[in-house]
Every structure is written in C-alpha cells, then in structure tokens.
Design a protein around this motif. Structure first.
Motif, mmCIF file in Angstrom:
data_model
loop_
_atom_site.group_PDB
_atom_site.id
_atom_site.type_symbol
_atom_site.label_atom_id
_atom_site.label_comp_id
_atom_site.label_asym_id
_atom_site.label_seq_id
_atom_site.Cartn_x
_atom_site.Cartn_y
_atom_site.Cartn_z
ATOM 1 N N GLY A 37 0.779 -1.232 0.000
ATOM 2 C CA GLY A 37 0.000 0.000 0.000
ATOM 3 C C GLY A 37 0.810 1.281 0.000
ATOM 4 N N ASP A 38 1.920 1.295 0.743
ATOM 5 C CA ASP A 38 2.714 2.516 0.824
ATOM 6 C C ASP A 38 3.611 2.679 -0.398
ATOM 7 O OD1 ASP A 38 4.420 0.453 1.363
ATOM 8 O OD2 ASP A 38 4.534 0.858 3.491
ATOM 9 N N ASN A 39 3.542 1.740 -1.323
ATOM 10 C CA ASN A 39 4.407 1.744 -2.493
ATOM 11 C C ASN A 39 3.578 1.732 -3.763
ATOM 12 O OD1 ASN A 39 7.026 1.748 -3.406
ATOM 13 N ND2 ASN A 39 7.608 0.021 -2.119
ATOM 14 N N THR A 40 2.433 2.443 -3.727
ATOM 15 C CA THR A 40 1.493 2.418 -4.840
ATOM 16 C C THR A 40 2.157 2.806 -6.160
ATOM 17 O OG1 THR A 40 -0.312 2.937 -3.362
ATOM 18 C CG2 THR A 40 -0.630 3.453 -5.678
ATOM 19 N N ILE A 41 2.892 3.913 -6.156
ATOM 20 C CA ILE A 41 3.484 4.398 -7.405
ATOM 21 C C ILE A 41 4.641 3.491 -7.824
ATOM 22 C CG2 ILE A 41 4.709 6.314 -8.487
ATOM 23 C CD1 ILE A 41 1.758 6.836 -8.114
ATOM 24 N N GLY A 42 5.449 3.068 -6.879
ATOM 25 C CA GLY A 42 6.578 2.195 -7.206
ATOM 26 C C GLY A 42 6.114 0.950 -7.943
ATOM 27 N N HIS A 43 5.154 0.223 -7.350
ATOM 28 C CA HIS A 43 4.671 -1.003 -7.982
ATOM 29 C C HIS A 43 3.861 -0.691 -9.235
ATOM 30 C CE1 HIS A 43 5.767 -4.483 -5.509
ATOM 31 N NE2 HIS A 43 5.843 -3.618 -4.511
ATOM 32 N N GLY A 44 3.012 0.334 -9.151
ATOM 33 C CA GLY A 44 2.185 0.682 -10.309
ATOM 34 C C GLY A 44 3.041 1.051 -11.507
ATOM 35 N N LEU A 45 4.070 1.842 -11.259
ATOM 36 C CA LEU A 45 4.927 2.292 -12.358
ATOM 37 C C LEU A 45 5.717 1.125 -12.944
ATOM 38 C CD1 LEU A 45 5.963 4.570 -14.047
ATOM 39 C CD2 LEU A 45 7.560 5.190 -12.254
ATOM 40 N N ALA A 46 6.222 0.241 -12.090
ATOM 41 C CA ALA A 46 6.981 -0.902 -12.596
ATOM 42 C C ALA A 46 6.085 -1.771 -13.471
ATOM 43 C CB ALA A 46 7.557 -1.712 -11.438
ATOM 44 N N TYR A 47 4.830 -1.950 -13.045
ATOM 45 C CA TYR A 47 3.903 -2.750 -13.848
ATOM 46 C C TYR A 47 3.611 -2.050 -15.171
ATOM 47 C CZ TYR A 47 -0.162 -5.219 -15.470
ATOM 48 O OH TYR A 47 -1.019 -5.921 -16.261
ATOM 49 N N CYS A 48 3.296 -0.744 -15.098
ATOM 50 C CA CYS A 48 2.980 0.015 -16.318
ATOM 51 C C CYS A 48 4.124 -0.074 -17.321
ATOM 52 C CB CYS A 48 2.733 1.488 -15.983
ATOM 53 S SG CYS A 48 1.125 1.787 -15.274
ATOM 54 N N GLN A 49 5.345 0.107 -16.850
ATOM 55 C CA GLN A 49 6.480 0.104 -17.771
ATOM 56 C C GLN A 49 6.647 -1.243 -18.458
ATOM 57 O OE1 GLN A 49 9.999 1.349 -15.733
ATOM 58 N NE2 GLN A 49 9.267 3.414 -15.419
ATOM 59 N N ALA A 50 6.442 -2.336 -17.706
ATOM 60 C CA ALA A 50 6.568 -3.661 -18.308
ATOM 61 C C ALA A 50 5.499 -3.839 -19.383
ATOM 62 C CB ALA A 50 6.450 -4.738 -17.237
ATOM 63 N N VAL A 51 4.255 -3.462 -19.073
ATOM 64 C CA VAL A 51 3.169 -3.636 -20.035
ATOM 65 C C VAL A 51 3.383 -2.717 -21.243
ATOM 66 C CG1 VAL A 51 0.697 -3.338 -20.381
ATOM 67 C CG2 VAL A 51 1.536 -4.405 -18.305
ATOM 68 N N GLU A 52 3.844 -1.499 -20.978
ATOM 69 C CA GLU A 52 4.079 -0.571 -22.082
ATOM 70 C C GLU A 52 5.146 -1.095 -23.024
ATOM 71 O OE1 GLU A 52 4.844 2.760 -19.678
ATOM 72 O OE2 GLU A 52 2.706 3.153 -19.352
ATOM 73 N N SER A 53 6.153 -1.771 -22.485
ATOM 74 C CA SER A 53 7.175 -2.268 -23.400
ATOM 75 C C SER A 53 6.633 -3.468 -24.182
ATOM 76 C CB SER A 53 8.485 -2.531 -22.664
ATOM 77 O OG SER A 53 8.669 -3.863 -22.399
ATOM 78 N N LEU A 54 5.648 -4.207 -23.624
ATOM 79 C CA LEU A 54 5.006 -5.278 -24.393
ATOM 80 C C LEU A 54 4.094 -4.698 -25.477
ATOM 81 C CD1 LEU A 54 3.986 -7.873 -21.665
ATOM 82 C CD2 LEU A 54 5.578 -8.229 -23.531
ATOM 83 N N LEU A 55 3.347 -3.656 -25.139
ATOM 84 C CA LEU A 55 2.410 -3.058 -26.089
ATOM 85 C C LEU A 55 3.078 -2.025 -26.986
ATOM 86 C CD1 LEU A 55 -0.634 -2.360 -23.710
ATOM 87 C CD2 LEU A 55 -0.256 -4.357 -25.116
ATOM 88 N N GLN A 56 4.377 -1.814 -26.781
ATOM 89 C CA GLN A 56 5.162 -0.828 -27.532
ATOM 90 C C GLN A 56 4.525 0.555 -27.494
ATOM 91 O OE1 GLN A 56 6.001 -2.402 -31.424
ATOM 92 N NE2 GLN A 56 7.045 -4.181 -30.592
ATOM 93 N N VAL A 57 4.234 1.015 -26.303
ATOM 94 C CA VAL A 57 3.706 2.363 -26.117
ATOM 95 C C VAL A 57 4.876 3.298 -25.842
ATOM 96 C CG1 VAL A 57 2.122 3.789 -24.781
ATOM 97 C CG2 VAL A 57 1.684 1.351 -25.018
#
Lengths: 528, 167
Positions: A232-252
C-alpha cells in the motif's frame, strides 16, 4: 552502448560455447543454458564479475510448450546490460541444480519455486517450506497452470521446524505473527543467551494472498489496480513498474510530460514515506518530539497528494501509457512553494534530531549490516546504500524522466541504524530538489499514448523502478488474447528480509524494533 | 533547548487541520450503537492485519498523529487484544492468518466490537476469490461496523467511530 561487447566478451572468454540468443529487450543479454553449465556460470557472474542476482523465478510454459523454465536475472554494474539465464526443464524433469551454495542470494527464491511449482532445487541446504505454511496440503503448488486460481484448500497437520541453538541459558523468544504496534503480521524467533541475540529466524508469508496467480487471471491492460495494492505505501513504485513492463510489451511510447509527472509522483511517494520513517525510528527510541513533528509533516504531504490526485496514496494517478492527472503551471508553482516550506520545516527538525546526543548513542553501532553480508544477500535500496552498496535504478538504468533529471545518490558506509536514517534524510532533500528540477524542466504535451502493438503469446518484458524502499522488479510474460501468462513481482523487501537476520545478531532484543524500523520492509510486498 | 522551544512555538497547534470528511451514507444500525454504549467515553482499539496491503495500517497510525489526535476523543490504540474494547480488522483474511484472527477474537474480553476497516476486510477487494484468501472478516468473526474505502481516510474513520459512539 560501448560497454555491451565487454560483458559479452568476458562471458565468451570464460565459456566459449555459450552464445546469447537474440533478445527482444534492449540492454539485456539472454543465454539458454543446460543443467551442466548453470552453477559454474552463475558462480562466475556473481563471484567474478560482480553480478547481483536480481531475480530468480520459474515459469510454467505448458499451454504454449511442454516445459518449465527457470529464469536467472543478474544485474551488473551501472549502465551495463542485464544478463538473463534461462534453464529449461523438459518432459517429466522436476529437478534443477541449486545455486544457493555459491550464490547465497538464491536461498529464498529457490524455496519459493519449490513451493509454487513443486520443482526441486537439488543440493539446496534448507528445503523447509517458505510460502505455503505447513498446514497447506502436500503436493499442492498454486502457480502450476492446472491449479485452479480460486480453490481454497483444506488444512493438514504440520509443524515448521525452527533452527534451534542449544546450551546452558539459551532460550527462545517467539514474537508474532500479531505484534504490539499497528504493523503487519510476521513471526520472529529469537534465540538469546542473556540479553544479546544469538540468532534470529524470520518466518513470513502470513499475508500471502496469491497475487501472482491473480495476475494470471487478468488482461494486461486491466491489472494495474492489483499492482497498486501489492504494497500500500508503495502504490506508485509497484504501479509504475507494472505500467512500464506492459508498455514495453504493447510498444507504447509514453509522452515526455507523462514521464516527468511519473517521476514527480515517485518522488512525492518517497518523500512522505521517508518523512514517516525518520519519525518512526526516533519514536522507537522514545523520542516522541521528533516523531510528532515528522508525522505532522508527512500528513501535510499526504494531504497535498490527496488534493492533487484524489488519493492520499496516489492511487489511480497512473495508467497504461501515461498518467491520469495533470497540473497547471501555477498549480505546479504553488506545489513547489509548499514543498519549499516543507523543506525549511524539515531542515530545522533535522538539526534538532542530529544534535540529540542520547539519540545518536542509540542509533550508532546498532544493527550493523556489513557491506559483505549485504552484497551476499543482494540487498537493494536504502538499506544497501547505508551499507556502502552504491546502486540506484534511477541512475543505473534511468526510467521515467530520470535521464533528463539526474539523481545524486546518497551513500553511507557504516551500515548501522544511523546510516539508514542519514540516507533517508539525504533522500528527502534530494527528492525535494528533484521535484523542483522537474517543475523547471517539465515540457507541455500529451498525457497518454495509445498502444501500437498486440503482444504475441510468450513475449516478455522486464521493468525496474527505484521505489522508496529500493529496486522493484516486474517480469511480465504475455499470454494469448492480451492475457497475462506470468507476472513475477519482486519487492525489495523479499531480498532485504533475510539480511535483517544478520543485522540483529549480537544486539539486544529491545533494539530489535529499532533495527526493524530502520529497515522498514514491507510484509505485504514480500508475502505477495 | 531553545531551538526545540522555538520549533514548537512556531508550529503552534495543528490539531484538526485536515479537510472535513463527508457523513457516511449508511450509519451504524441501532443495535450496534446499543452495543457500543459502554465505550462512549473511552474506546480502546486493537488493530489486526489479516492480509491488507498496509495502507489501512498507515491510516490507523495517522489517527495518532498530532493532526487527527484520536486520543482527544477517548480513543486509545492498545498493544494487546487483552486490553481492547474493539478489534479493527483490515485486509482479506488469508489462509495463513485465519487461525490468528480467531485466536485474537477469543482473547479479546467481552463485551467487544469488531470493526471491518477498508474494502478488503468488507468484501476482499481486488483479492476476492484467490486460493490464498478465505473470505471477508465477517465469514470468521461477527462484524459490528464496516468502514469502506481503499483505504478510508483518517477523517472518515474518526467520523464513523464518532457516529458509533453517539449517545
């Protein structure tokens, strides 16, 4: 990348038969290796060329191919490529060689693989259960593809055998899973003779919620809320790491403005957490004044986050492809002004805290984690930087806007509680400086970009983010129809928890809460 | 010494400096308020985490900071369930924590209240259905009050507790 040939050449020199496979990810060398080479190569990477075992996990490839894969991810020096080793277990093969005897950092990872997949690390010195507590029925391995994600199992009898120290006057103190403070559940077993701690054994995974299995039930585009709620206290840390991984899969290609705002969010999160930690560490020495002031300043920053994004924990501020909120120029200016007041406020407090001799007496030489032990465990983040490990993803593998807003890394060598407080204090100032820098340089433009690509089953991406605790890693493998095939999450707490067992040895039990708080590791992020 | 005094004087009283929370849509049922009558002037809370993400814990901890200062309303946070009037439970109940929750409930003296704090404790939130989650808190122990939110803000927790203890 001028450095790329050098690592590749070094490996080729030592292992002439190994050739890297073409890797879809830039800055990463992938090798497919057999059982015979594994221990030799991992030992070479770790002990000879200073590779840190950053991640070790298994994948059940069975819908796509009849095999399990075990992935070993090594992080080398700053701006060097990752090295990924892939070991295949085909057919009925359920054994793989344990690398723990030569690479200690693999200890928990290999036990985790055994619990989750039923694959046996041969030669592992300690094969007790880790994630699945003893009451889980035998032969149930939740991350195997045939295991239903929503099946709650019955209980069986079983007992976890703690390591015992025997001798005259040695006794054990069990603590937890429910503690005195408002903190998360975990069990600590101390062996003491008189006051000093001879040994501590950490028994965790009480909060295991099956997060990695839950990811596999979701499409790539929809799992962000789950990632935000891992710790919970790491919302942006985990959220951003997930977003970046998905973005590199979707080539965003994330717009530049969005990348700046992401860095801003990450620094804001680091700021309120470090402020809280400095106060909480003081509180554990009964220094209530510093705690009251720090929690007041922390609350101030959290209220600011709430006004800005509608969430005190910055939840929902990120989305795949960018961010969901924007700030106007005057808005940003007033934020910087407010944060400047926060910095003045904190600086005055910092001077009071550092001038307190009795506090210094409690913090210095308490809970020393030596650089050697930290390195052997692959320790990351604040704890590592307090023990002389000069690593920070923001500098070593820049993400978001950190290539344009460079970071000065705080580094201390003593590895005691005071060093960990000092790292946090320095990082508070550094975060505030970064936010000012971001506000000065932030370009106008779009906030979200659309995906351009549908990933094929088996495509994968790795993403690293320096959260406020340390390096957060996500390894995401795409399945069919945009689903997630596998999402491996590695919170910094998972590698730092075993190291705390060494930091407390020789200290007295009343200092344990203080040492524990100076690490301030996540139980939820560790247990998943 | 003067530095410390100057800091305190400069800071002044900060209690109550937070945005007001809206009144919750559904108030506590009559029988729950009845049950809470012994605790109208003083309520001692033991917090139990059965698998939350730690955000609810942080908001519970925030209740003790100088801005919310829950002590002024007679709300104390106890270190042991044996000293508690109310259990505040956060998080979905994981398989590994199920037994600990039941133990804590048994060790809390009667009369007692159980408060489910946050969406996960009420309906398991994003963790619903997982093999490692046995269900919401009310599946294991009787729940008297639910405070929704992910996580609920400290001001919202204070309002919910005030409504519960209104005479």
């Amino acid at each position: 990348m001028p450095d790329r040939p050098s690592i590749e050449q070094q490996i080729r020199l030592a292992f002439p038969t190994l050739v890297p496979v073409p890797s879809p990810v830039p800055d990463l060398l992938q090798y497919r290796i057999g059982h015979a080479h594994l221990t030799e190569l991992t030992s070479y990477l770790h002990n000879k060329i200073g590779g840190r075992l950053a991640l070790l996990f298994a994948v059940d490839q069975r819908p796509l191919a009849d095999r399990y894969e075990i992935q070993y991810l090594f992080a080398l020096d700053s701006r060097q490529p990752w090295v990924l080793l892939t070991l295949e277990l085909r057919g009925q093969d359920r054994l793989f060689p344990s690398i723990t005897p030569s690479v200690h950092a693999a200890h928990w990872y290999e036990r985790e693989i055994r619990d989750q997949y039923g694959l046996i690390p041969q030669g592992h010195p300690d094969l007790r259960r880790l994630v699945r507590h003893e009451h889980w029925p035998k032969g149930t391995h939740p991350l195997k593809k045939e295991f239903p994600w929503n099946q709650v199992l019955g209980r069986q009898q079983g007992e976890y055998r703690f390591r015992h120290i025997e001798g005259e006057g040695v006794f054990e103190v069990p603590v937890g899973p429910i503690h005195a403070g408002i903190i998360e559940p975990g069990h600590f077993r101390f062996s003491v003779a008189g006051e000093p701690i001879l040994q501590l054994e950490v028994r965790h995974f009480w909060k295991h919620r099956g997060v990695e299995k839950l990811f596999e039930q979701q499409p790539l585009a929809a799992a962000l809320p789950l990632a935000e709620r891992i710790s919970g206290d790491n919302t942006i840390g985990h959220g951003l790491a997930y977003c970046q991984a998905v973005e590199s899969l979707l080539q965003v290609a994330v717009p530049r403005r969005a990348r700046y705002l992401r860095s801003f969010l990450l620094e804001l999160e680091r700021l309120y957490n470090h402020l809280g930690d400095v106060g909480a560490i003081c509180n554990d020495t009964a220094y209530a004044l510093a705690h009251a002031h720090c929690s007041r300043i922390k609350e101030h920053v959290m209220q600011m986050s709430d006004r800005l994004t509608g969430s005190r924990f910055l939840r929902g501020a990120l989305c795949i492809g960018g961010v969901t909120f924007d700030v106007t120029e005057p808005g940003l200016e007033s934020i910087v002004k407010e944060l400047n007041r926060v910095e003045r406020d904190f600086s005055e407090l910092e001077a009071i805290i550092l001038a307190n001799a009795s506090l210094t007496d409690r913090l210095e030489t308490t809970g020393v984690l030596t650089e050697r032990v930290a390195w052997d465990h692959g320790v990351v983040g604040v704890v590592g930087r307090a023990s002389g490990l000069d690593q920070d993803v923001r500098r070593d593998r820049p993400f978001a806007a950190y290539d344009e807003v460079p970071v000065h890394v705080a580094l201390y060598r003593y590895g005691d509680v005071r060093a960990r407080v000092r790292v946090r204090m320095d990082e508070i100032h550094e975060s505030l400086r970064l936010i000012r820098d971001i506000a000065r340089k932030i370009p106008p433009g779009a906030l979200v970009a659309e995906p351009r690509h549908v990933p094929k089953p088996g495509n994968w991406a790795v993403s690293a983010v320096e959260g406020w605790r340390g390096e957060i890693l996500y390894f995401v493998i795409a399945g069919s129809d945009g689903q997630i095939h596998r999402c491996k999450v590695r919170d910094p707490s998972f590698v730092n928890w075993p190291a705390i067992q060494w930091a407390v040895t020789g200290n007295i039990i009343p200092d344990f809460p203080l040492i524990n708080k100076s690490f301030n590791l996540s139980y939820a992020g560790n247990d998943l | 010494m003067f530095r410390i005094l100057r800091k305190s004087l400069k800071t002044g009283v900060v209690t109550g400096q937070h945005p007001a929370a809206p009144q919750p849509a559904d108030t506590a049922p009559h029988e729950t308020c009845e049950k809470a009558t012994p605790f109208t002037t003083s309520l001692t809370i033991r917090e139990v985490d059965t698998g939350s993400c730690n955000a609810c814990e942080m908001e519970m901890n925030a209740l003790a900071n100088p801005i919310y200062d829950a002590e002024q309303f007679g709300i104390h946070l106890a270190a042991s369930p044996r000293h508690a009037d109310a259990l505040v439970v956060t998080g979905p109940v994981t398989v590994n924590m199920e037994r600990a929750l039941k133990d804590v409930y048994r060790h809390t003296p009667d009369p007692k209240l159980v408060i489910a704090l946050g969406d996960c404790a009420i309906n398991c939130g994003v963790f619903k259905g997982s093999y490692a989650v046995t269900g919401p808190v009310e599946r294991h122990v009787p729940v008297d009050l639910r405070i929704p939110g992910c996580p609920p803000r400290p001001a919202e927790i204070l309002i919910a507790l005030a409504n519960l203890r209104r005479r």
